[in-house]
Design a protein around this motif. Sequence first.
Motif, short mmCIF file in Angstrom:
data_model
loop_
_atom_site.label_atom_id
_atom_site.label_comp_id
_atom_site.label_asym_id
_atom_site.label_seq_id
_atom_site.Cartn_x
_atom_site.Cartn_y
_atom_site.Cartn_z
N VAL A 95 -5.78 -5.80 9.43
CA VAL A 95 -5.32 -4.78 8.73
C VAL A 95 -4.94 -3.36 8.16
O VAL A 95 -5.79 -3.21 8.03
CB VAL A 95 -5.40 -5.77 7.26
N GLU A 96 -3.86 -2.53 8.69
CA GLU A 96 -3.88 -1.26 7.83
C GLU A 96 -2.64 -1.35 7.43
O GLU A 96 -1.63 -1.72 7.35
CB GLU A 96 -3.44 -0.78 9.90
N MET A 97 -2.78 -0.93 6.29
CA MET A 97 -2.56 0.16 4.57
C MET A 97 -1.77 1.63 5.25
O MET A 97 -3.02 2.29 5.06
CB MET A 97 -2.93 -0.64 4.03
N TYR A 98 -0.88 1.96 4.82
CA TYR A 98 -0.38 3.26 5.10
C TYR A 98 0.45 3.35 3.56
O TYR A 98 0.24 2.82 3.21
CB TYR A 98 0.92 3.27 5.86
N LEU A 99 -0.53 4.22 2.64
CA LEU A 99 -0.42 4.71 1.64
C LEU A 99 1.49 5.60 1.79
O LEU A 99 1.76 6.74 1.89
CB LEU A 99 -1.12 5.95 0.50
N VAL A 100 2.14 4.93 0.27
CA VAL A 100 3.65 6.04 0.67
C VAL A 100 3.34 6.92 -1.03
O VAL A 100 3.36 5.31 -2.18
CB VAL A 100 4.48 4.48 0.99
N GLN A 101 3.55 8.12 -0.96
CA GLN A 101 3.74 8.50 -2.69
C GLN A 101 5.03 9.13 -2.83
O GLN A 101 5.34 9.07 -1.84
CB GLN A 101 3.13 9.47 -2.42
N HIS A 102 5.23 8.27 -4.46
CA HIS A 102 6.92 9.26 -5.33
C HIS A 102 6.39 10.72 -5.78
O HIS A 102 5.36 10.90 -6.75
CB HIS A 102 6.35 8.57 -5.80
N ARG A 103 7.16 11.16 -4.35
CA ARG A 103 6.84 13.15 -4.87
C ARG A 103 8.50 13.27 -5.08
O ARG A 103 9.29 12.99 -4.40
CB ARG A 103 6.53 13.83 -3.36
N ALA A 104 8.26 14.09 -6.73
CA ALA A 104 9.57 14.68 -6.46
C ALA A 104 10.74 13.08 -6.85
O ALA A 104 10.02 11.78 -7.27
CB ALA A 104 10.52 15.25 -6.21
N ASP A 105 11.92 12.98 -5.89
CA ASP A 105 13.05 11.20 -5.34
C ASP A 105 12.21 11.30 -4.00
O ASP A 105 13.55 10.97 -3.47
CB ASP A 105 14.37 12.79 -5.60
N ARG A 106 11.03 12.16 -3.65
CA ARG A 106 11.50 11.32 -1.91
C ARG A 106 9.56 10.02 -2.15
O ARG A 106 8.92 10.06 -3.02
CB ARG A 106 10.79 12.83 -1.26
N LYS A 107 9.78 9.35 -0.78
CA LYS A 107 8.53 8.82 -0.03
C LYS A 107 8.09 8.89 0.57
O LYS A 107 8.32 9.29 1.84
CB LYS A 107 9.12 7.22 -0.77
N VAL A 108 6.87 9.43 0.43
CA VAL A 108 6.09 10.41 1.82
C VAL A 108 5.15 9.35 1.58
O VAL A 108 4.22 9.52 1.19
CB VAL A 108 6.08 11.47 0.41
N THR A 109 4.56 9.55 3.11
CA THR A 109 3.42 9.63 3.47
C THR A 109 2.22 10.43 4.32
O THR A 109 3.14 12.00 4.37
CB THR A 109 3.44 8.80 4.53
#
Length: 158
Positions: free
Chosen positions: A86-100
């Motif tokens: 199982v591999e998990m990518y982190l998606v962070q909320h930065r301002a109005d964007r979703k970023v890895t």
Amino acid sequence: MNTPKTVRSVLFKLKDLGVSAALCGGWAEEAFGLISPREHKDIDLVVEADDFLAIDRALEAGALQNEIAAKRFAHKRAFMFLDTLVEMYLVQHRADRKVTSFWGDTEYVWHDPLVSAVRLDGIIIRAVTPKNLLEFRRSHRAHQPWRWSDPGSLVNPI
């Protein structure tokens, strides 16, 4: 064996740990009909969070076991679950964007919405949208995958 039941089990396990994960990669592509049903070597997920702290604590406490230390990066955690990677990518909320943030310094911006509902083997789950799946695969080289073998890219356990 990596089956839809395994996918459901890992998603429910993470939910029980307070981690909101959504299906990504081949299983999500199959669920949306972007690829034909086939055997999958792993389960890819995205985790929308500020960081991997909840995952790291679950690994440290033994609630999740068999971490793959060679895949502990700023953007990724991996572990074995029922003999499946199982591999998990982190998606962070930065301002109005979703970023890895691959490797901590290479930003990938996801399209909004990031996820939608899809049926997998008779149940509704959350998965990365088809638009995001296609773009993520198309842009794979921009994520600098060769850096996984650089020991300097690894993040130490807490």
